[in-house]
Design an enzyme around this catalytic site. Structure first.
Site, PDB file in Angstrom:
ATOM      1  N   ARG A  65       0.828  -1.205   0.000  1.00 44.45           N
ATOM      2  CA  ARG A  65       0.000   0.000   0.000  1.00 44.45           C
ATOM      3  C   ARG A  65       0.866   1.261   0.000  1.00 44.45           C
ATOM      4  O   ARG A  65       0.562   2.233  -0.702  1.00 44.45           O
ATOM      5  CB  ARG A  65      -0.929  -0.001   1.211  1.00 44.45           C
ATOM      6  N   HIS A  69       0.617   4.269  -2.785  1.00 46.68           N
ATOM      7  CA  HIS A  69       0.335   5.653  -2.401  1.00 46.68           C
ATOM      8  C   HIS A  69       1.498   6.573  -2.743  1.00 46.68           C
ATOM      9  O   HIS A  69       1.300   7.766  -2.972  1.00 46.68           O
ATOM     10  CB  HIS A  69       0.022   5.726  -0.905  1.00 46.68           C
ATOM     11  N   ASN A  97      -4.417   9.469   3.685  1.00 47.53           N
ATOM     12  CA  ASN A  97      -3.263   8.696   4.161  1.00 47.53           C
ATOM     13  C   ASN A  97      -3.189   8.553   5.671  1.00 47.53           C
ATOM     14  O   ASN A  97      -2.580   7.605   6.183  1.00 47.53           O
ATOM     15  CB  ASN A  97      -1.954   9.355   3.687  1.00 47.53           C
ATOM     16  N   HIS A 196      -5.766  -6.063  -2.920  1.00 45.96           N
ATOM     17  CA  HIS A 196      -6.631  -6.074  -1.748  1.00 45.96           C
ATOM     18  C   HIS A 196      -6.866  -7.487  -1.222  1.00 45.96           C
ATOM     19  O   HIS A 196      -7.502  -7.654  -0.177  1.00 45.96           O
ATOM     20  CB  HIS A 196      -7.968  -5.399  -2.069  1.00 45.96           C
TER      21      HIS A 196
END
Length: 336
Positions: A65, A69, A97, A196
């Site tokens: 992740r 990001h 975030n 995911h």
């Protein structure tokens, strides 16, 4: 309805053309970038990631992740790792975030090992990209070769984080546009969403899905009654619990596989943005891909690997201009 669909896809076409100009040139990356300057770099990253994932399998999802990001804001430049200072506002406290990102200490540890072995050589951006690949492998996912040579940025994109990164309640057309802007296709979007399979979702990000009006979004009941009841016990309708978490892939939460897509076929996607891939009326292409990956794990693995390379190749060219980028000594701070 037809006019609405046409205008929506016209908007996506405009975004796609913009993204082509932003990502037209290939980044100056090489597979053997550290072969002579730090030949043990990949080995050190792998060893530290093995320790991290062995101590807690969830660390794999945290690092993956972080990488995503990072790359969606200013490209893969390690900007997500920067702490706030008196002269720099980092991305960590951006609303999208603030409660979603962890795993920074894992990157710190890897960086410290590399600075001891090869001081000033391996960028934080490269560390994060390689660590994300190793994280996937260590929980049963595919392998791929990672081109290297990224530079660390001297700036961060606090405001861009909330603009560029997809949110859990966003509609499919908006999410597609954000991927296209980064030079990533609809196929890349569906494949990368498969990450995911090892992540967790916070109550605040799926509350509206289990209590809201689903016909406005995906058009299906999100879960079976038993599963819905379980989710509601984790995530109350009101009065707290925002940070309560549950697995996005409740079947094999610590194993990287294609069960995430099988869950979507049953209408049990935890996040509305995930279920939209299969259930949205606008997701004609995404639905076909979800079905294919649900039935063919090797097709998912193959495309995920290709899409991760594309994600890692999102580069801000400014970091390669003289004085624009650097190799940070500490991933949390710009060199002085």
């Amino acid at each position: 309805m037809a006019e609405s669909l046409s205008s929506s896809w016209l908007m996506l076409l405009v975004v796609f053309c913009m993204s082509m100009s932003l990502h037209a040139s290939e980044p100056p990356l090489k597979l053997d970038y550290y072969a002579s300057t730090c030949p043990t770099a990949l080995e050190i990253v792998r060893r530290e990631m093995e320790c991290a994932v062995m101590s807690d399998p969830r660390n794999a999802a945290l690092i993956l992740r972080l990488h995503f990001h990072d790359c969606f804001v200013q490209g893969c430049d390690g900007s997500v790792l920067l702490d706030d200072t008196y002269s720099l506002q980092g991305e960590k406290k951006a609303s999208i975030n603030k409660h979603a990102l962890k795993g920074f200490r894992i990157i710190d540890k890897i960086k410290n090992k590399l600075e001891s072995e090869c001081p000033g050589i391996v960028s934080c951006a490269d560390i994060l990209t390689v660590a994300a690949r190793d994280a996937v492998i260590l929980v049963g996912g595919p392998d791929w070769e990672v081109p290297l040579g990224r530079k660390d940025s001297k700036t961060a994109g606090y405001e861009l984080a909330n603009v560029n990164l997809p949110s859990s309640e966003e509609g499919i057309l908006s999410i597609i546009s954000k991927f296209l802007y980064q030079g990533l296709s609809v196929t890349d979007m569906v494949a990368l969403s498969g990450a995911h399979t090892i992540g967790k979702g916070r109550c605040v990000n799926f509350r509206s899905r289990i209590y809201g009006d689903f016909e406005v979004t995906s058009g299906v009941n999100p879960t079976s009654e038993a599963y819905l009841s379980k989710l509601r016990s984790i995530c109350p309708a009101a009065g707290g619990g925002d940070n309560n978490e549950t697995a996005m892939d409740y079947v094999t939460p610590n194993f990287f596989d294609n069960s995430f897509y099988q869950i979507l076929l049953n209408g049990k996607g935890l996040l509305n943005s995930d279920q939209e891939l299969y259930s949205s009326v606008f997701g004609v292409e995404t639905k076909k891909l979800v079905v294919m990956y649900a039935e063919n794990p090797m097709a998912f693995f193959e495309q995920f690997s290709k899409s991760m390379v594309k994600l890692g190749n999102i580069i801000n060219p400014d970091t390669f201009v003289k004085g624009g980028g650097e190799v940070r000594k500490n991933c949390r701070f710009v060199n002085t």
